[in-house]
Motif scaffolding. Structure first.
Motif, PDB file in Angstrom:
ATOM      1  N   GLY A 136       4.274   6.005  46.179  1.00  0.00           N
ATOM      2  CA  GLY A 136       4.576   5.858  44.759  1.00  0.00           C
ATOM      3  C   GLY A 136       5.951   5.274  44.512  1.00  0.00           C
ATOM      4  O   GLY A 136       6.837   5.318  45.367  1.00  0.00           O
TER       5      GLY A 136
ATOM      6  N   ARG B  31      -0.541   7.399  50.344  1.00  0.00           N
ATOM      7  CA  ARG B  31      -0.294   6.976  48.962  1.00  0.00           C
ATOM      8  C   ARG B  31       1.217   6.922  48.749  1.00  0.00           C
ATOM      9  O   ARG B  31       1.914   7.918  48.957  1.00  0.00           O
ATOM     10  CB  ARG B  31      -0.974   7.936  47.981  1.00  0.00           C
ATOM     11  CG  ARG B  31      -2.508   7.883  48.106  1.00  0.00           C
ATOM     12  CD  ARG B  31      -3.181   8.881  47.184  1.00  0.00           C
ATOM     13  NE  ARG B  31      -2.777  10.240  47.501  1.00  0.00           N
ATOM     14  CZ  ARG B  31      -2.774  11.239  46.630  1.00  0.00           C
ATOM     15  NH1 ARG B  31      -3.114  11.025  45.377  1.00  0.00           N
ATOM     16  NH2 ARG B  31      -2.399  12.458  47.001  1.00  0.00           N
TER      17      ARG B  31
ATOM     18  N   VAL C 124       1.582   3.716  41.944  1.00  0.00           N
ATOM     19  CA  VAL C 124       1.246   4.305  43.244  1.00  0.00           C
ATOM     20  C   VAL C 124       0.276   3.369  43.969  1.00  0.00           C
ATOM     21  O   VAL C 124      -0.647   2.817  43.360  1.00  0.00           O
ATOM     22  CB  VAL C 124       0.683   5.741  43.106  1.00  0.00           C
ATOM     23  CG1 VAL C 124      -0.582   5.769  42.261  1.00  0.00           C
ATOM     24  CG2 VAL C 124       0.443   6.384  44.464  1.00  0.00           C
TER      25      VAL C 124
ATOM     26  N   THR D  48      -4.736   9.346  40.608  1.00  0.00           N
ATOM     27  CA  THR D  48      -3.843   9.127  41.755  1.00  0.00           C
ATOM     28  C   THR D  48      -4.575   9.279  43.076  1.00  0.00           C
ATOM     29  O   THR D  48      -4.116   8.750  44.083  1.00  0.00           O
ATOM     30  CB  THR D  48      -2.664  10.116  41.774  1.00  0.00           C
ATOM     31  OG1 THR D  48      -3.144  11.420  41.531  1.00  0.00           O
ATOM     32  CG2 THR D  48      -1.612   9.730  40.767  1.00  0.00           C
TER      33      THR D  48
ATOM     34  N   ALA E  58      -0.847  10.632  35.255  1.00  0.00           N
ATOM     35  CA  ALA E  58      -0.215   9.792  36.267  1.00  0.00           C
ATOM     36  C   ALA E  58       0.277   8.471  35.709  1.00  0.00           C
ATOM     37  O   ALA E  58       0.926   7.716  36.428  1.00  0.00           O
ATOM     38  CB  ALA E  58      -1.192   9.536  37.409  1.00  0.00           C
ATOM     39  N   THR E  59      -0.005   8.192  34.455  1.00  0.00           N
ATOM     40  CA  THR E  59       0.352   6.876  33.912  1.00  0.00           C
ATOM     41  C   THR E  59       1.321   6.948  32.741  1.00  0.00           C
ATOM     42  O   THR E  59       2.049   5.977  32.498  1.00  0.00           O
ATOM     43  CB  THR E  59      -0.920   6.121  33.449  1.00  0.00           C
ATOM     44  OG1 THR E  59      -1.678   6.983  32.583  1.00  0.00           O
ATOM     45  CG2 THR E  59      -1.772   5.719  34.648  1.00  0.00           C
TER      46      THR E  59
ATOM     47  N   PRO F  17       2.691  10.386  45.539  1.00  0.00           N
ATOM     48  CA  PRO F  17       1.981  10.242  44.265  1.00  0.00           C
ATOM     49  C   PRO F  17       2.521  11.175  43.177  1.00  0.00           C
ATOM     50  O   PRO F  17       1.878  11.340  42.145  1.00  0.00           O
ATOM     51  CB  PRO F  17       0.546  10.597  44.641  1.00  0.00           C
ATOM     52  CG  PRO F  17       0.665  11.486  45.832  1.00  0.00           C
ATOM     53  CD  PRO F  17       1.896  11.087  46.567  1.00  0.00           C
TER      54      PRO F  17
ATOM     55  N   THR G 213      -5.542   5.757  43.351  1.00  0.00           N
ATOM     56  CA  THR G 213      -4.540   4.779  42.888  1.00  0.00           C
ATOM     57  C   THR G 213      -5.142   3.772  41.914  1.00  0.00           C
ATOM     58  O   THR G 213      -4.629   2.665  41.766  1.00  0.00           O
ATOM     59  CB  THR G 213      -3.889   4.016  44.073  1.00  0.00           C
ATOM     60  OG1 THR G 213      -4.861   3.124  44.657  1.00  0.00           O
ATOM     61  CG2 THR G 213      -3.400   4.975  45.150  1.00  0.00           C
TER      62      THR G 213
ATOM     63  N   LYS H 119       5.366  12.520  36.944  1.00  0.00           N
ATOM     64  CA  LYS H 119       5.038  11.205  37.512  1.00  0.00           C
ATOM     65  C   LYS H 119       5.979  10.174  36.868  1.00  0.00           C
ATOM     66  O   LYS H 119       7.160  10.179  37.171  1.00  0.00           O
ATOM     67  CB  LYS H 119       3.566  10.877  37.263  1.00  0.00           C
ATOM     68  CG  LYS H 119       2.604  12.025  37.621  1.00  0.00           C
ATOM     69  CD  LYS H 119       2.095  11.965  39.040  1.00  0.00           C
ATOM     70  CE  LYS H 119       1.029  13.035  39.267  1.00  0.00           C
ATOM     71  NZ  LYS H 119       0.575  13.088  40.648  1.00  0.00           N
TER      72      LYS H 119
END
Lengths: 399, 399
Positions: A365, A363, A324, A149, A177-178, A19, A152, A200
């Motif tokens: 990614g 997880r 992810v 994350t 995370a995006t 992740p 997810t 990320k």
């Protein structure tokens, strides 16, 4: 004493498919290897201004105040919340995973009056639920995670800024995370403050937190300004609201540092700024739509590939982050042993999980520099072979 | 859109002879260009443990808790003070320059009961003055700056830790500007918490703050521990004292992250850790005594060279930092014009000043990778020629 110095930095060539952090784009590492400049050198302040212009495009915003916080993604979150939340202020927090809980954790340290919209881990809130929370609690600040994350899951945010504004709340979103992987539409969503990280989907290393701040929020923070007595100047006055409870995270002073006033605050982390700037250049040269499509394609391939090998994917397809994927660890399988074999036999890292999902899901990614089909295939193949060696039979997959 | 991406990072080759940042040792930049690892990868946690061992030597301490804060030197200061100072706690701060004032600025944000020993800028306190302050105010925490670059003055600290312990105070020292250039004798001085940065004498970039913490202080901080609810574990309990007013700077949690517990907190800034580790390796391979001697020799040569060209050096020789020298701007000379010509004609940066010294002195450094006699000579020669071109005649030097 010689043995106390250890050897040179020489990490194994791991493929980081957890992740995050993901592998860093080589152009970013090369940019970071340039020597530093003095913090008020005109070449340095040009780089700072360029970084602001680049991140406006990345954050899809016209916000003047778009810059970097010197710390990890978590530093960006704390800078935003510390600067937005006055002691005792009411805060409404959307919690559907570990990072939503982190928001209330930080707010608690700030003596906030905390209200929450609590969801099951992995659920998202509807606009109606958010509006009901705003109407009931009338918070000064609303805070949410875009892509958590830990689950997810991506929270839809279209319309949320307008709702917050209608109820008189400042809005904050963590997009660590995006950002760079899924659309983070700061202006379209109408969110006042959005912060993120590089490690990320941005294709950079951890340690730098891009942030963007609306004029409305910037004016509020300026009213909390408190200039250090050692560097007071006639052109910068203290505000009339309660001052911000951190010097390092005082966004009003950091804005004065990034503005043409160049009020001394910290010494900008030059190498990380070089890296952040290059992350944005790589991203914008690819183009935001192509970048988002690449992440979506790799995320879909990962999800599909996991299902094809008989595993159950965690969460809801409609709200799945593209970068992810959570997948249940089959009942007969030792999850940590598989992770170790993936690392040792294939140099591939996949992720463990937190809280109620610890020991239940992995997880996996595919983000930033690693959102590539060959890396997705390599990961799926290695996982399939490892699971077979561990005695996994697809029919036993359902937990 | 192409023009909005700007060019590659390609800074001019400046010689940074201001109060920091200085040029980074090339080995450090090369170490930082290695790709990242996952934060709980055994290779990564090995690097973390090695970094702790290396910095114990740098800080001249046996403190177990010796690690890095992910942020600039100022982040290290705030982490220390936030974790040491409970709301309302009494703090005694030694203030003889801008960075001493920063300590009280940060303590004010923490709702401390602030008492000060105030000195003229550039003066140092005697042990008797410090003891008188401790006896009068009985603080919970004593805080001071070792080398305050704003005044180029180093505060003697031998004996201070024992005094603080005798009066029941925890002691904190900021050694940002001296670590790796002048002896920072954590254990001999008996200071509980010392923090620093990389961008001065350590030969690294800004953006990482090494810190060391005594067991006594670590136990105190552990009693303020508050574990995030999203990652609670049976083996880590909350403390019974008032919790720390920051999540990012909660040293009790950061110690749990750097310990074998590996409690997730931030994601360690991998590239900066690689750089910090290499800074320490370069330093320890040279050896601390040789390193201190090199800085002292270059500092003495700078001071002597400035005097030889008819300039008046600021401050007291007995308490002068070895790595940065303040020098009065001659009355007939435009200080900023000279700095600009030094930069444009010679690619050499020298420093301006803050507060009461702004416009009165330049600050000229020779630290870390730049504490070399050829660089001192190059700086002195360029300054002499620039001043001559600006019409400076030595007899008019005294302000």
């Amino acid at each position: 004493m010689g043995s106390d110095f250890f050897g040179e930095i020489d990490p194994p060539q791991r493929l980081l498919m957890g992740p995050g952090p993901a592998n860093v784009h080589p152009r970013v590492l090369r940019a970071m290897s340039a020597d530093v400049l003095g913090q008020f050198d005109p070449e340095m302040t040009d780089y700072m201004n360029q970084t602001m212009a680049l991140y406006r495009q990345v954050f899809m915003t016209r916000n003047r105040w778009t810059f970097l916080i010197d710390g990890t993604a978590r530093a960006g979150i704390e800078a935003a919340l510390t600067s937005l939340i006055e002691p005792g202020a009411r805060v409404l927090i959307l919690r559907g995973g570990r990072f939503g809980m982190l928001l209330s954790e930080i707010a608690e340290r700030l003596d906030a009056d905390i209200r929450t919209v609590d969801l099951e881990w992995g659920e998202v809130a509807t606009l109606a639920q958010i509006e009901a929370g705003l109407a009931e609690h009338r918070p000064a600040v609303f805070a949410a995670i875009h892509g958590d994350t830990s689950t997810t899951t991506a929270q839809p945010l279209d319309g949320v800024g307008a709702l917050c504004a209608a109820y008189g709340a400042m809005s904050y979103v963590d997009a660590t995370a995006t950002l760079g992987g899924m659309p983070v539409e700061t202006d379209k969503w109408g969110i006042d403050v959005v912060s993120a990280g590089l490690q990320k989907c941005m294709g950079g290393p951890p340690g730098c937190a891009p942030i963007t701040i609306s004029d409305r929020a910037a004016n509020f923070m300026a009213a909390r300004r408190k200039v250090e007595s050692g560097i007071r100047r006639a052109d910068i006055a203290d505000g009339d609201r309660p001052f911000i409870r951190s010097n390092y995270f005082d966004l009003s002073m950091i804005m004065d540092y990034w503005s043409e006033k160049r009020l001394n605050h910290h010494t900008e982390a030059t190498s990380m700024l070089y890296g952040a700037r290059e992350c944005a250049r790589v991203l914008l040269q690819e183009g935001l739509p192509a970048r988002f499509e690449r992440h979506a394609r790799c995320g879909a391939a990962m999800t599909e590939g996991l299902r094809e090998m008989g595993l159950e994917v965690y969460g809801q397809d409609a709200y799945r982050m593209t970068n992810v994927t959570g997948v249940y660890i089959p009942a007969s399988i030792d999850g940590e042993r598989v992770r170790r074999r993936m690392r040792e036999d294939y140099q591939i890292e996949i992720g463990t999980a937190f809280g109620p999902l610890a020991g239940k899901i992995w997880r996996i990614g595919a983000m930033g520099y690693n959102a590539e089909m060959d890396k997705v295939r390599r990961t799926l193949d290695a996982l399939r072979l490892t699971l077979a060696q561990e005695g996994f039979v697809p029919d036993q997959a359902r937990p």
